[in-house]
Design a protein around this motif. Sequence first.
Motif, PDB file in Angstrom:
ATOM      1  N   HIS A 162      80.567   0.327  12.938  1.00  0.00           N
ATOM      2  CA  HIS A 162      81.778  -0.482  13.040  1.00  0.00           C
ATOM      3  C   HIS A 162      81.440  -1.821  13.683  1.00  0.00           C
ATOM      4  O   HIS A 162      80.602  -1.885  14.588  1.00  0.00           O
ATOM      5  CB  HIS A 162      82.841   0.219  13.897  1.00  0.00           C
ATOM      6  CG  HIS A 162      83.426   1.450  13.293  1.00  0.00           C
ATOM      7  ND1 HIS A 162      82.667   2.552  12.938  1.00  0.00           N
ATOM      8  CD2 HIS A 162      84.718   1.776  12.994  1.00  0.00           C
ATOM      9  CE1 HIS A 162      83.468   3.492  12.452  1.00  0.00           C
ATOM     10  NE2 HIS A 162      84.710   3.052  12.479  1.00  0.00           N
ATOM     11  N   GLY A 163      82.071  -2.889  13.233  1.00  0.00           N
ATOM     12  CA  GLY A 163      81.909  -4.191  13.877  1.00  0.00           C
ATOM     13  C   GLY A 163      80.492  -4.728  13.837  1.00  0.00           C
ATOM     14  O   GLY A 163      80.100  -5.489  14.722  1.00  0.00           O
ATOM     15  N   GLY A 164      79.701  -4.341  12.836  1.00  0.00           N
ATOM     16  CA  GLY A 164      78.327  -4.811  12.767  1.00  0.00           C
ATOM     17  C   GLY A 164      77.339  -3.960  13.522  1.00  0.00           C
ATOM     18  O   GLY A 164      76.146  -4.263  13.533  1.00  0.00           O
ATOM     19  N   ALA A 165      77.802  -2.899  14.180  1.00  0.00           N
ATOM     20  CA  ALA A 165      76.880  -2.016  14.889  1.00  0.00           C
ATOM     21  C   ALA A 165      76.010  -1.259  13.888  1.00  0.00           C
ATOM     22  O   ALA A 165      76.485  -0.876  12.817  1.00  0.00           O
ATOM     23  CB  ALA A 165      77.657  -1.020  15.751  1.00  0.00           C
ATOM     24  N   PRO A 166      74.741  -1.030  14.203  1.00  0.00           N
ATOM     25  CA  PRO A 166      73.872  -0.267  13.294  1.00  0.00           C
ATOM     26  C   PRO A 166      74.464   1.090  12.941  1.00  0.00           C
ATOM     27  O   PRO A 166      75.121   1.731  13.746  1.00  0.00           O
ATOM     28  CB  PRO A 166      72.569  -0.131  14.089  1.00  0.00           C
ATOM     29  CG  PRO A 166      72.567  -1.318  14.996  1.00  0.00           C
ATOM     30  CD  PRO A 166      73.999  -1.539  15.369  1.00  0.00           C
ATOM     31  N   ALA A 167      74.185   1.521  11.725  1.00  0.00           N
ATOM     32  CA  ALA A 167      74.846   2.697  11.159  1.00  0.00           C
ATOM     33  C   ALA A 167      74.087   3.976  11.458  1.00  0.00           C
ATOM     34  O   ALA A 167      73.571   4.631  10.560  1.00  0.00           O
ATOM     35  CB  ALA A 167      75.027   2.514   9.654  1.00  0.00           C
ATOM     36  N   HIS A 168      74.028   4.333  12.746  1.00  0.00           N
ATOM     37  CA  HIS A 168      73.460   5.615  13.164  1.00  0.00           C
ATOM     38  C   HIS A 168      74.637   6.545  13.447  1.00  0.00           C
ATOM     39  O   HIS A 168      75.183   6.559  14.550  1.00  0.00           O
ATOM     40  CB  HIS A 168      72.592   5.453  14.412  1.00  0.00           C
ATOM     41  CG  HIS A 168      71.436   4.522  14.222  1.00  0.00           C
ATOM     42  ND1 HIS A 168      70.507   4.688  13.221  1.00  0.00           N
ATOM     43  CD2 HIS A 168      71.060   3.411  14.907  1.00  0.00           C
ATOM     44  CE1 HIS A 168      69.603   3.727  13.292  1.00  0.00           C
ATOM     45  NE2 HIS A 168      69.919   2.938  14.297  1.00  0.00           N
ATOM     46  N   ALA A 169      75.030   7.332  12.457  1.00  0.00           N
ATOM     47  CA  ALA A 169      76.243   8.135  12.566  1.00  0.00           C
ATOM     48  C   ALA A 169      76.123   9.179  13.662  1.00  0.00           C
ATOM     49  O   ALA A 169      75.041   9.714  13.921  1.00  0.00           O
ATOM     50  CB  ALA A 169      76.538   8.808  11.231  1.00  0.00           C
ATOM     51  N   ALA A 170      77.243   9.460  14.320  1.00  0.00           N
ATOM     52  CA  ALA A 170      77.325  10.521  15.331  1.00  0.00           C
ATOM     53  C   ALA A 170      78.102  11.687  14.746  1.00  0.00           C
ATOM     54  O   ALA A 170      79.144  11.497  14.127  1.00  0.00           O
ATOM     55  CB  ALA A 170      78.005  10.009  16.598  1.00  0.00           C
ATOM     56  N   ALA A 171      77.604  12.899  14.952  1.00  0.00           N
ATOM     57  CA  ALA A 171      78.157  14.077  14.279  1.00  0.00           C
ATOM     58  C   ALA A 171      79.395  14.644  14.965  1.00  0.00           C
ATOM     59  O   ALA A 171      80.086  15.462  14.373  1.00  0.00           O
ATOM     60  CB  ALA A 171      77.092  15.157  14.175  1.00  0.00           C
ATOM     61  N   SER A 172      79.679  14.249  16.190  1.00  0.00           N
ATOM     62  CA  SER A 172      80.791  14.850  16.921  1.00  0.00           C
ATOM     63  C   SER A 172      81.313  13.882  17.962  1.00  0.00           C
ATOM     64  O   SER A 172      80.665  12.883  18.297  1.00  0.00           O
ATOM     65  CB  SER A 172      80.342  16.150  17.603  1.00  0.00           C
ATOM     66  OG  SER A 172      79.388  15.862  18.610  1.00  0.00           O
ATOM     67  N   VAL A 173      82.503  14.191  18.479  1.00  0.00           N
ATOM     68  CA  VAL A 173      83.062  13.395  19.575  1.00  0.00           C
ATOM     69  C   VAL A 173      82.152  13.492  20.797  1.00  0.00           C
ATOM     70  O   VAL A 173      81.918  12.500  21.497  1.00  0.00           O
ATOM     71  CB  VAL A 173      84.488  13.874  19.898  1.00  0.00           C
ATOM     72  CG1 VAL A 173      84.984  13.252  21.204  1.00  0.00           C
ATOM     73  CG2 VAL A 173      85.439  13.526  18.754  1.00  0.00           C
ATOM     74  N   ALA A 174      81.599  14.680  21.059  1.00  0.00           N
ATOM     75  CA  ALA A 174      80.692  14.840  22.197  1.00  0.00           C
ATOM     76  C   ALA A 174      79.445  13.979  22.035  1.00  0.00           C
ATOM     77  O   ALA A 174      78.944  13.419  23.022  1.00  0.00           O
ATOM     78  CB  ALA A 174      80.300  16.316  22.352  1.00  0.00           C
TER      79      ALA A 174
END
Length: 500
Positions: free
Chosen positions: A128-140
């Motif tokens: 989001h917002g230009g941040a690198p796209a390293h997805a996080a799998a959970s809220v934790a």
Amino acid sequence: MFVPPAPQGSSDPFAPPVPQDAQATPVPPGTHTAPAPPGAHATPVLPGAHATQDPQAQPIAPVPPGGGQGAHDAGELPRTLQYRFDGPEDAPVLVIGPSLGTTWHMWDRQIPELSQHWRVFRYDLPGHGGAPAHAAASVAALADRLLATLDGLGIQRFGYAGCSIGGAVGADLALRHPHRVASLALVASSPRFGTADEFRRRGVIVRTNGLEPMARTAPERWFTPGFAAAQPAIVEWAVQMVRTTDPGCYIAACEALAAFDIRGALGRIGVPTLVLVGAEDQVTGPAEARTLVAGIPDARLALVPGASHLAPVEQPVAVSDLLLTHFSTAWQQDTSAAIPVLPQAPGPAGSAAPFAPVAEIAPATAPDAVEPGPDDRYDRGTRVRREVLGDSHVDAAHAASDAFTEDFQELVTRYAWGEVWSRDGLDRRTRSVITLTALVASGHLEGLAAHTRAALRNGLTPAEIKEILLQTAVYCGVPAAGAAFAVAGKVIQEETTPPA
């Protein structure tokens, strides 16, 4: 009594904050860059907000071993989040988290007031917002990355305010790291966001159609009709925030929200909490807010009239006033830090009466704690079965069972889902490929619809499902594959058609 200093270099206590940490750190190439909010300033801001020079984002980067907290993927160093600061360096830190599909700019209209008293730390979600796209799998996992970022900056204790998924991150921090959170504000948040089926279907739609369907429907989810009609520039800015989000990270955030459920743990949130919601929020509305307030022992409810899901954008004065009041009076003391208590600033002579949002005091009683049972094969199978097939399918199967079939349902849940589908040897995408092929080969098309839907949720695209069925035509026969195409095609049409 602690009195936070005014921003450095300003003689006007209501002047825009002086940005901190403005050294350029380039965002890695290939990432999307979200537009700044509309406005006439050199660095655009939301219409009506104070202009502040936008410091360069500090992007995601690996943290040295030991620099973060929480569990991460095996062999992977914890990553940090893209962030920025506003406000005086020696003030207490207030962390502010965004909603899904937005950037830290959704809080622009609160910064001039909040940064008078706190060092405001804003972050962007991955992709989001230009941040690198390293997805996080959970809220934790998002909360762990946030803590890793704060640890790297030497920040141990902070106040926290978050909107929607940003609120979920704050609630997770208050549950797993209560010693770090001095005070909490949950904005447009919920202990469980809708149903898991809703968010998994949203992920299927984005995987198939991209983010345009989400961008097109964002205004009606985020704003009241009157605001959307009167502020077309802000509506278009909001749409562009969604369009410039990385689709994979958006889908991962949907999966994180699908799995998020802290209804049984609310009584363990022990920090002072403000639950703030727009009176016309149709996404996480007053009912969800009251569930939070009823469950959190030290919680208050603030209902903001004339606001929908993005209340900080739609009613900035009311939201700023509520946050200032809450964090000024409900900052929990720590043994190593003073309690920040803000003086009441008199308004200018002759000024109009300030906006007075409705606020209700929640009951102080906490619900009885629910002790989790052992994670045996049946419980594990039930969870996995719901994640793969969806709540509605599993609920229908249970509703249709009777004394004659209930033992069979238990066997299926315990053996197929609690043992085989729960094994680590194959990922769920691969298991879906095998299951679709086996159903076609055996002619058991009565289960193909449910498992086509499951395959979409497990990450297969319609094009990949088509290739699987073409392969079965060669090895299982054209008639079997033809019947399978008819069943799967109908499901794909239903699941991937964007909302009108």
